[in-house]
Design an enzyme around this catalytic site. Structure first.
Site, mmCIF file in Angstrom:
data_model
loop_
_atom_site.group_PDB
_atom_site.id
_atom_site.type_symbol
_atom_site.label_atom_id
_atom_site.label_comp_id
_atom_site.label_asym_id
_atom_site.label_seq_id
_atom_site.Cartn_x
_atom_site.Cartn_y
_atom_site.Cartn_z
ATOM 1 C CB SER A 156 -0.953 -0.054 1.200
ATOM 2 O OG SER A 156 -2.022 0.832 1.000
ATOM 3 C CG ASP A 207 -7.207 -4.124 -3.004
ATOM 4 O OD1 ASP A 207 -7.962 -3.130 -3.094
ATOM 5 O OD2 ASP A 207 -5.987 -4.031 -2.778
ATOM 6 C CG HIS A 234 -5.812 -2.301 0.466
ATOM 7 N ND1 HIS A 234 -5.155 -2.312 -0.751
ATOM 8 C CD2 HIS A 234 -5.175 -1.387 1.232
ATOM 9 C CE1 HIS A 234 -4.168 -1.437 -0.710
ATOM 10 N NE2 HIS A 234 -4.155 -0.857 0.478
#
Ligand SMILES: *[C@@H]1O[C@H](CO)[C@@H](O)[C@H](O)[C@H]1NC(C)=O
Ligand SMILES: *[C@@H]1O[C@H](CO)[C@@H](O)[C@H](O)[C@H]1NC(C)=O
Length: 255
Positions: A156, A207, A234
């Site tokens: 991320s 995701d 995610h």
């Protein structure tokens, strides 16, 4: 008389040493700075043959990190392979990788496993607001750890750090494991196509936002393997830790 000559010889010797030192000094390079490591705490883990050390690296950007080390490296454990550095997403820290057991598992399999806390708050401010600042930060960490090449795990938000490093200094990465990273659209398809670093693209099949978006760009890396985690979102490594760890170990074993 003999004493006087002796004195003169000593004087000449001292003078010539001084001259030599004077001539050498300006060209003498300063010794590279020893990484300064302040160990804060070491905790043996129950049931596992590893200890997790918490420490800070000093330097321009002091960094907190955790490292899993085999408790008795000389006794039967596998020889240490290469370094695996774990970054983290916006709402996480290096502790996430300790809680999930990733650090310990990697260490048990013979890798030098480290997780750092990224500078979060200051992402808006210099030097972290620029790509170069973030790349320099990772290069500084690598230098402090005494490693020229490592494997980078980057979920991320940490893509803001890892992607510029991957694209500008691919020779510093032995392998790359992006997990739905932020910032993939900042680079062109042609740029990805030139990078030969072996890459494991990890994402949760649920995701639909960053997972799908980053996959589109990362698929252009010529030497990639896909590591989809079924039914995961995610933060897919949190949803499916066992599957994540086994695909991670499989990938690392081929590097
Ligand atoms: C720890 O190491 C010892 C000696 O190498 C081994 O016998 C034992 O099974 C290990 N324990 C675990 C939990 O791996
Ligand atoms: C691609 O990556 C694998 C490891 O996953 C490595 O063994 C292989 O040599 C790489 N191929 C190229 C062309 O770099």
């Amino acid at each position: 008389m003999a004493f006087g000559r002796h004195k003169l010889a000593v004087l000449l010797l001292v003078l010539s040493i001084s001259l030599l030192l004077y001539l050498l000094l300006p060209t003498a390079k300063p010794e590279p700075e020893e990484p300064k490591l302040e160990i804060l705490r070491s905790e043996p883990q129950d049931n596992l043959n590893v200890t997790v050390r918490r420490a800070t690296l000093s330097g321009d950007w002091p960094t907190f990190y955790r490292e899993a080390v085999p408790r008795s490296p000389l006794e039967g454990g596998p020889p240490e392979r290469f370094t695996v550095l774990l970054l983290h997403g916006q709402s996480f820290t290096s502790k996430t990788w300790e809680d999930l057991g990733t650090l310990q598992i990697l260490s048990e399999h013979g890798y030098r496993a480290l997780a750092i806390d990224l500078p979060g708050q200051s992402l808006q401010a210099q030097p972290m607001s620029s790509e170069k600042g973030r790349t320099d930060y990772l290069l500084h960490i690598m230098e402090s750890l005494g490693t020229r090449q490592l494997v980078l795990i980057s979920p991320s938000m940490s893509g803001l750090f890892s992607l510029p490093l991957l694209l500008q200094h691919p020779d510093r990465l032995r392998g790359f494991i992006p997990i739905a990273p932020v910032g993939t659209k900042g680079f062109k398809r042609e740029q990805y196509q030139q990078i030969q670093v072996p890459t494991l693209i990890v994402y949760g099949t649920l995701d639909n936002n960053l997972g799908v978006q980053s996959l589109e760009s990362l698929q252009n890396l010529p030497n990639h393997t896909l590591g989809p985690l079924k039914g995961a979102g995610h933060a897919c490594y949190m949803d499916r830790p066992e599957e994540f760890h086994s695909s991670l170990l499989m990938f690392l074993s081929k590097l």
